[in-house]
Design a protein around this motif. Structure first.
Motif, PDB file in Angstrom:
ATOM      1  N   ILE A 123     -18.466  69.917 -51.600  1.00 24.54           N
ATOM      2  CA  ILE A 123     -19.287  69.161 -52.544  1.00 24.54           C
ATOM      3  C   ILE A 123     -18.893  67.700 -52.370  1.00 24.54           C
ATOM      4  O   ILE A 123     -17.714  67.353 -52.512  1.00 24.54           O
ATOM      5  N   ILE A 124     -19.850  66.865 -52.041  1.00 22.03           N
ATOM      6  CA  ILE A 124     -19.544  65.463 -51.745  1.00 22.03           C
ATOM      7  C   ILE A 124     -20.413  64.513 -52.572  1.00 22.03           C
ATOM      8  O   ILE A 124     -21.477  64.885 -53.066  1.00 22.03           O
ATOM      9  N   ILE A 125     -19.927  63.305 -52.706  1.00 18.89           N
ATOM     10  CA  ILE A 125     -20.731  62.177 -53.170  1.00 18.89           C
ATOM     11  C   ILE A 125     -21.002  61.331 -51.935  1.00 18.89           C
ATOM     12  O   ILE A 125     -20.075  60.952 -51.217  1.00 18.89           O
ATOM     13  N   ALA A 126     -22.280  61.066 -51.667  1.00 21.88           N
ATOM     14  CA  ALA A 126     -22.667  60.261 -50.498  1.00 21.88           C
ATOM     15  C   ALA A 126     -23.578  59.128 -50.934  1.00 21.88           C
ATOM     16  O   ALA A 126     -24.337  59.252 -51.904  1.00 21.88           O
ATOM     17  N   LEU A 186     -26.016  60.588 -53.686  1.00 25.09           N
ATOM     18  CA  LEU A 186     -26.234  62.023 -53.564  1.00 25.09           C
ATOM     19  C   LEU A 186     -25.000  62.799 -53.985  1.00 25.09           C
ATOM     20  O   LEU A 186     -23.882  62.458 -53.601  1.00 25.09           O
ATOM     21  N   ALA A 187     -25.200  63.872 -54.756  1.00 26.17           N
ATOM     22  CA  ALA A 187     -24.143  64.838 -55.045  1.00 26.17           C
ATOM     23  C   ALA A 187     -24.611  66.169 -54.481  1.00 26.17           C
ATOM     24  O   ALA A 187     -25.420  66.864 -55.079  1.00 26.17           O
ATOM     25  N   SER A 188     -24.107  66.508 -53.305  1.00 25.41           N
ATOM     26  CA  SER A 188     -24.573  67.726 -52.627  1.00 25.41           C
ATOM     27  C   SER A 188     -23.548  68.129 -51.578  1.00 25.41           C
ATOM     28  O   SER A 188     -22.354  68.090 -51.836  1.00 25.41           O
ATOM     29  N   SER A 189     -24.025  68.479 -50.389  1.00 25.48           N
ATOM     30  CA  SER A 189     -23.154  68.935 -49.306  1.00 25.48           C
ATOM     31  C   SER A 189     -23.339  68.052 -48.071  1.00 25.48           C
ATOM     32  O   SER A 189     -24.356  67.344 -47.950  1.00 25.48           O
TER      33      SER A 189
END
Length: 262
Positions: A123-126, A186-189
């Protein structure tokens, strides 16, 4: 031995009240006798499992399953599953193993066993390079796009409750929003980020914060200790020799964490 799958609130795999599994012989003996290993994959979960332009199974889990069967010297029988029926298929003997981005959880460990982890879902913040984000405190008050009800949504909302979460109903809509510039964080993968960047080359996103890393592994029936030992050794060998990392990188656009490869 009879096994029963109990309902666990909040998990789709425990949606039914109970599921009894029939008595099953040792899976490794059956595999040796038939010279075939049945491995379940989810072809609706790219980049882990999907169909290519010719409608042939592909993805990192599919290729990993092919490698496992080839290394052990057995014919591969791919069994298609969905996220909710991965555990039922395993418990009822419809498959020998499950390789379907199967995240390890305490709830699942109550009813099945797992091999050593062979991959991760992060799970990342981009955000674009121009946006400074050093930790989750930096997204407080900012608009952050995610998929509604996903583990990404739940984890980031829990850790950064002051963020202004912009929720989309599915990944496709989320990706479109980031491509069009409606939202820039973005908070996703990493996989979702890669899909966005493929269509946003002029201002790509980059990983700012890794919020959580969820390891995934091969699902195995409880009591299949001989098979589990063989699979564990296979995972360790192919992490050390780089083959599993190469497959993961090919489909995910990023490599496995360095600590997994030691």
């Amino acid at each position: 031995m009879n096994r029963r799958l109990f309902t666990a609130a909040g998990l789709a795999l425990f949606a039914t009240a109970s599921l009894a599994a029939p008595a099953l012989a040792d899976s490794l003996d059956q595999i040796k006798a038939s010279k075939t290993i049945r491995i379940a994959v989810d072809l609706g979960s790219p980049p882990f499992g999907m169909n290519d332009a010719s409608m042939q199974p592909t993805g990192s889990d599919v290729e990993s399953a092919k490698l496992l069967a080839a290394d052990l010297g057995y014919k591969l029988d791919l069994v298609q599953v969905t996220s909710p029926n991965r555990v039922p298929f395993l418990l009822t003997g419809k498959t020998d193993l499950v390789m379907a981005s199967f995240s390890i959880s305490e709830e699942r460990k109550k009813v099945i066993d797992f091999s050593e982890p062979y991959g991760v879902i992060q799970i990342i913040i981009a955000a674009p390079k121009s946006v400074t984000i050093k930790d989750l405190n930096d997204i407080v008050g900012k608009r952050v796009a995610t998929t509604r009800g996903s583990t990404n949504d739940k984890e980031v909302t829990t850790q950064a409750p002051q963020a202004d979460m912009v929720r989309y109903d599915d990944d496709a809509t989320l990706i479109t929003a980031l491509i069009s510039g409606q939202v820039n964080i973005l908070a996703s993968s990493p996989q979702t980020m890669a899909a966005i960047n493929a269509r946003r080359p002029q201002d790509p996103l980059e990983v700012k914060v890794v919020v959580k890393t969820n390891p995934y592994a091969i699902g195995i029936r409880k009591g299949d200790d001989a098979l589990r030992a063989v699979v564990d050794e296979w995972v360790k060998t192919n992490l050390r020799n780089g083959k599993l990392n190469a497959i993961y990188t090919k489909y995910n656009g990023v490599g496995l964490p360095a600590e997994m490869l030691k």
